[in-house]
Design an enzyme around this catalytic site. Structure first.
Site, PDB file in Angstrom:
ATOM      1  N   ASN A   1      33.695  39.005  45.218  1.00 37.02           N
ATOM      2  CA  ASN A   1      32.983  38.310  44.149  1.00 37.02           C
ATOM      3  C   ASN A   1      31.656  37.720  44.608  1.00 37.02           C
ATOM      4  O   ASN A   1      30.810  37.391  43.777  1.00 37.02           O
ATOM      5  CB  ASN A   1      33.867  37.189  43.582  1.00 37.02           C
ATOM      6  CG  ASN A   1      34.161  36.111  44.605  1.00 37.02           C
ATOM      7  OD1 ASN A   1      34.650  36.400  45.697  1.00 37.02           O
ATOM      8  ND2 ASN A   1      33.887  34.870  44.273  1.00 37.02           N
TER       9      ASN A   1
ATOM     10  N   CYS B   1      33.958  28.655  43.139  1.00 38.36           N
ATOM     11  CA  CYS B   1      35.163  27.962  43.586  1.00 38.36           C
ATOM     12  C   CYS B   1      34.979  27.296  44.948  1.00 38.36           C
ATOM     13  O   CYS B   1      35.791  26.475  45.358  1.00 38.36           O
ATOM     14  CB  CYS B   1      36.338  28.944  43.654  1.00 38.36           C
ATOM     15  SG  CYS B   1      36.735  29.671  42.052  1.00 38.36           S
TER      16      CYS B   1
END
Length: 394
Positions: free
Chosen positions: A155, A329
């Site tokens: 990602n 995150c």
């Protein structure tokens, strides 16, 4: 951010819900609000809707049966359920679990947790593009290995892993293969049967569905231990009253994604390649992170020497451009990305990275706007940096 023009190039952090998805969800918020476990008509309306959504998600990844799809609260829960569920179920067969050094924190941290519970957690090296070293993996997978968990596509840097080749290595030792496809599902075709995947994590929000909904594919016949114990929903593997509206939205998002994936992939790839070209060409000491071609169609991770990613992010934000300096995150820490460090970059090099992620609404105008902005931003930041060579500031 005071600029009137807003260009969102941070779709990896969160995608908007597709209006068609919202429309599909609405009846299950105020009309068909029954509990799917109830036997009366309103409850069964919800049950049918969940079953239909399960079918759509199964079709997206070519699962052998609809029942192999378990709905969760998102990718983090799915990854935890896969890793801990397999570890606890098969611990009598072995204690070794293998992953790569470029995994999402929702894989890294469960691996670290299991290492405190008697399991052997191995983090396998990758090359400079973030591709798992297959020769090293083949040596590490042995008879006591019960699980190998690998990201489908990273990602942060966009690199797509050789999933089918990894599957052959894993299954040659009768180990189980879990794939975190959060960033890849909806971007590129995924066929769990053809690729030999035993468990697969996917997320609703990463394909323009609602947040707070995810799924774990569990190959038929494979048994895992649940994390949550309660009323026995989701075949007893994920107890708790189902989020009917969210699951319906997830199903609709999966259906739309399957229908429109090719045209969206072609568009994003074209925009991605133009952005890469436009960012690399004007300035020296500018580099692309991740694989140059075998990467997600929406990901552009760029590294500028002598400047910091946070400074670039704030400068772009002042001009109305939304980007990220890494995984959303992991943004609460000032430490450099573990993914970039795993590819061999030094700390100062990793700190100079910035990530653009494109979405369905991205346009050529957006891309050209960013390409025009970046040289002035980088030159200004380099002039302020004590690390910049004098010849660059002439």
């Amino acid at each position: 951010m005071n600029a009137q023009k807003i260009v969102n190039l941070d779709y990896a952090a969160g995608k908007p819900v597709d209006p068609r998805v919202t429309e599909a969800m609405l009846p299950y918020l105020d009309k068909y609000y029954g509990n799917p476990s109830s036997l009366h008509g309103m409850g069964q309306e919800a049950r049918v809707a969940i079953d239909q959504a399960r079918k759509k998600v199964a079709e997206l990844i070519n699962a052998e049966k609809n029942e192999t799809i378990l709905f969760t609260s998102g990718a983090t829960e799915s990854n935890n359920l896969a890793i801990k569920g397999i570890a606890n179920r098969y611990k009598d067969n072995g204690i070794k679990i293998i992953t790569s050094k470029v995994e999402h924190m929702s894989v890294v941290n469960p691996m670290k947790y299991l290492s405190t519970k008697g399991f052997e957690s191995n983090f396998t090296a990758v090359d400079k593009y973030g591709v798992l070293d297959l020769d090293v993996l083949a040596k590490e997978v042995d008879e006591k290995t019960i699980l190998v968990t690998v990201v489908f596509a990273n990602n942060e840097i966009g690199t797509i892993e050789p999933i089918k080749e990894i599957s052959r290595i894993v299954h040659s030792k009768n180990a189980i293969f879990h794939v975190d496809a959060t960033a890849a599902a909806g971007q590129v075709p995924i066929d769990v049967q053809e690729l030999g995947i035993d468990l697969l994590t996917i997320s609703s929000n990463d394909m323009y569905g609602p947040k707070g909904v995810g799924a774990l594919y569990v190959r038929e016949g494979l048994r895992i231990e649940p994390l949550l114990h309660g009323g026995g929903q989701e075949k007893g593997l994920r107890s708790g009253t189902e989020n009917t509206a969210g699951i319906v939205g997830f199903g609709k998002a999966a259906e739309i994604t399957k229908q429109e994936m090719r045209i969206n992939k072609d568009k994003l790839t074209r925009l991605r390649d133009r952005l890469i070209e436009g960012l690399l060409k004007p300035l020296p000491y500018t580099f692309l992170n991740g694989h140059p071609t075998n990467r997600l169609p929406d990901n552009v991770s760029i590294r500028y020497s002598f400047v910091e990613g946070e400074s670039m992010l704030l400068s772009l934000d002042m001009n109305g451009v939304l980007v990220s300096s890494g995984s959303a995150c992991a943004s609460k820490t000032l430490e450099p990305s573990h993914v970039l460090l795993a590819t061999g970059l030094k700390h100062e090099e990793a700190h100079g990275s910035i990530m653009f992620t494109l979405g369905r609404e991205s346009s050529e105008e957006d891309i050209e706007y960013v390409i025009e902005l970046m040289p002035n931003i980088i030159n200004r930041l380099r002039e302020m940096s004590p690390l910049t060579p004098k010849e660059l500031n002439k």
